[in-house]
Design an enzyme around this catalytic site. Sequence first.
Site, PDB file in Angstrom:
ATOM      1  N   LYS A  78       0.910  -1.261   0.024  1.00 16.52           N
ATOM      2  CA  LYS A  78      -0.041   0.113   0.018  1.00 16.52           C
ATOM      3  C   LYS A  78       1.006   1.414   0.115  1.00 16.52           C
ATOM      4  O   LYS A  78       0.437   2.316  -0.383  1.00 16.52           O
ATOM      5  CB  LYS A  78      -0.987  -0.159   1.123  1.00 16.52           C
ATOM      6  CG  LYS A  78      -0.267   0.220   2.658  1.00 16.52           C
ATOM      7  CD  LYS A  78      -1.186   0.037   3.649  1.00 16.52           C
ATOM      8  CE  LYS A  78      -0.514  -0.232   4.819  1.00 16.52           C
ATOM      9  NZ  LYS A  78       0.786   0.999   5.084  1.00 16.52           N
ATOM     10  N   ASP A  79       2.156   1.224   0.213  1.00 16.82           N
ATOM     11  CA  ASP A  79       2.909   2.267   0.175  1.00 16.82           C
ATOM     12  C   ASP A  79       3.600   2.455  -1.262  1.00 16.82           C
ATOM     13  O   ASP A  79       4.103   3.607  -1.349  1.00 16.82           O
ATOM     14  CB  ASP A  79       4.196   2.062   1.098  1.00 16.82           C
ATOM     15  CG  ASP A  79       3.951   2.014   2.669  1.00 16.82           C
ATOM     16  OD1 ASP A  79       2.733   2.692   3.020  1.00 16.82           O
ATOM     17  OD2 ASP A  79       4.808   1.592   3.527  1.00 16.82           O
ATOM     18  N   ARG A 126      -8.404   8.065   4.505  1.00 18.79           N
ATOM     19  CA  ARG A 126      -9.227   6.928   4.347  1.00 18.79           C
ATOM     20  C   ARG A 126      -9.905   6.489   5.732  1.00 18.79           C
ATOM     21  O   ARG A 126     -11.031   6.392   5.633  1.00 18.79           O
ATOM     22  CB  ARG A 126      -8.584   5.692   3.665  1.00 18.79           C
ATOM     23  CG  ARG A 126      -9.465   4.439   3.683  1.00 18.79           C
ATOM     24  CD  ARG A 126      -8.626   3.463   3.119  1.00 18.79           C
ATOM     25  NE  ARG A 126      -7.546   2.914   4.080  1.00 18.79           N
ATOM     26  CZ  ARG A 126      -7.717   2.362   5.266  1.00 18.79           C
ATOM     27  NH1 ARG A 126      -8.834   2.055   5.906  1.00 18.79           N
ATOM     28  NH2 ARG A 126      -6.686   1.960   6.134  1.00 18.79           N
ATOM     29  N   ARG A 127      -9.257   6.396   6.803  1.00 20.17           N
ATOM     30  CA  ARG A 127      -9.957   5.853   8.069  1.00 20.17           C
ATOM     31  C   ARG A 127     -10.642   6.901   8.441  1.00 20.17           C
ATOM     32  O   ARG A 127     -11.786   6.549   9.093  1.00 20.17           O
ATOM     33  CB  ARG A 127      -8.795   5.481   8.849  1.00 20.17           C
ATOM     34  CG  ARG A 127      -8.121   4.133   8.647  1.00 20.17           C
ATOM     35  CD  ARG A 127      -7.265   3.491   9.776  1.00 20.17           C
ATOM     36  NE  ARG A 127      -6.404   2.629   9.293  1.00 20.17           N
ATOM     37  CZ  ARG A 127      -5.035   2.418   9.272  1.00 20.17           C
ATOM     38  NH1 ARG A 127      -4.277   3.551   9.512  1.00 20.17           N
ATOM     39  NH2 ARG A 127      -4.555   1.264   9.043  1.00 20.17           N
ATOM     40  N   ARG A 144       0.965  10.879  13.595  1.00 23.84           N
ATOM     41  CA  ARG A 144       2.279  10.060  12.963  1.00 23.84           C
ATOM     42  C   ARG A 144       2.891   9.349  13.724  1.00 23.84           C
ATOM     43  O   ARG A 144       2.680   9.522  15.003  1.00 23.84           O
ATOM     44  CB  ARG A 144       3.107  11.088  12.177  1.00 23.84           C
ATOM     45  CG  ARG A 144       2.712  11.913  10.917  1.00 23.84           C
ATOM     46  CD  ARG A 144       2.469  11.061   9.696  1.00 23.84           C
ATOM     47  NE  ARG A 144       3.715   9.970   9.444  1.00 23.84           N
ATOM     48  CZ  ARG A 144       4.826  10.542   8.778  1.00 23.84           C
ATOM     49  NH1 ARG A 144       4.844  11.958   8.255  1.00 23.84           N
ATOM     50  NH2 ARG A 144       5.774   9.957   8.583  1.00 23.84           N
ATOM     51  N   ARG A 150       1.981   5.085  18.284  1.00 23.53           N
ATOM     52  CA  ARG A 150       0.603   5.368  18.079  1.00 23.53           C
ATOM     53  C   ARG A 150      -0.009   4.674  19.412  1.00 23.53           C
ATOM     54  O   ARG A 150      -1.037   5.290  19.981  1.00 23.53           O
ATOM     55  CB  ARG A 150       0.167   4.812  16.969  1.00 23.53           C
ATOM     56  CG  ARG A 150       0.728   5.724  15.886  1.00 23.53           C
ATOM     57  CD  ARG A 150       0.293   5.294  14.389  1.00 23.53           C
ATOM     58  NE  ARG A 150       0.850   5.955  13.365  1.00 23.53           N
ATOM     59  CZ  ARG A 150       0.304   6.181  12.013  1.00 23.53           C
ATOM     60  NH1 ARG A 150      -0.880   6.027  11.790  1.00 23.53           N
ATOM     61  NH2 ARG A 150       1.117   6.751  11.279  1.00 23.53           N
ATOM     62  N   CYS A 237     -10.690  11.453  -9.135  1.00 19.73           N
ATOM     63  CA  CYS A 237     -11.433  11.603  -7.709  1.00 19.73           C
ATOM     64  C   CYS A 237     -10.141  11.895  -6.759  1.00 19.73           C
ATOM     65  O   CYS A 237      -9.042  11.104  -6.895  1.00 19.73           O
ATOM     66  CB  CYS A 237     -11.848  10.147  -7.586  1.00 19.73           C
ATOM     67  SG  CYS A 237     -12.468  10.205  -5.861  1.00 19.73           S
TER      68      CYS A 237
END
Length: 316
Positions: A78-79, A126-127, A144, A150, A237
């Site tokens: 995904k990166d 997105r989240r 971050r 986190r 988009c």
Amino acid sequence: MTPLRLGTRRSRLATTQSQWVADQLEAAGHEVELVEITTEGDVSAQALTAIGGTGVFASAIRHALLDGRIDVAVHSLKDLPTAPEPGLTIAAVPVREDSRDVLVARDGLTLGELPQGSVVGTGSPRRAAQLAALGLGLEIRPIRGNVDTRIGFVTEGLLDAVVLARAGLSRLGRLGDATEVIDPIQVLPAPGQGALAVECRSDRADVLDAVASLDDADTRVAVTAERALLRALEAGCTAPVGALAEVVEGDDGLELSLRAFAGSDDGTIELRRSLVGPYTEPEALGARLAQILLDDGAADIEGTTTTATSRSEHVS
């Protein structure tokens, strides 16, 4: 035998993922040497949208591949930007970890149990968009940092909860910290989430042969559909995007089921669409579902803060 020089980011999650790939290669008879590389995304405290999106985690490693300083690289898929990198090939996509997101919350709470006004941290547009669309009255705060940082925001009482990728916690042996695995019906993962990409130079036939055995056909097909959808949306988009493809048994054999989300970052607009197509045509399936989203209004969504290259986000 000359060792394969495997390039990796320096984070604990990245090196853990890379060591897993190295172990698979060594089991197949290859000698492997890990080479740690610092990327801009690792040293900058700015939001990803401010420093160029997901490509900041891959560019330094890709330069090392092209320069011949390393032979192979491991990325969180995904990166990687969806556009192909000239001279490089994703030679293998190993079997995927669970792609879902998880909640790490105080007092063992789930999303539905968090009181209104609870502060939830995520670095992912997105989240944030999908959490806002749930209408739970949560305050979403951008953060971050690596997984430990986190989770520390919660254990230290600075946040009520954070949302992370289950795959990252699993690879680090920290699934016990999760208080809920979030159903994709609520929050779809990022395209490619949970999958790794093993990349090398296109002209290195020896490396291509060495890593080919790591490729998992079902995983590659699924992430190809997800990334094709993301790539098709980039032209029209700017909304946060989630996608999840799954291999399913159809009447005439294997098929591919693809679900997708596009919405505004404040959660006021959400589009959720799905499509089933041939297992052998993942790119076409992704492109078709992207067009459905665009036709249904994704191209007109405004007020977002993301860019086309930052929609599948880093979470380690």
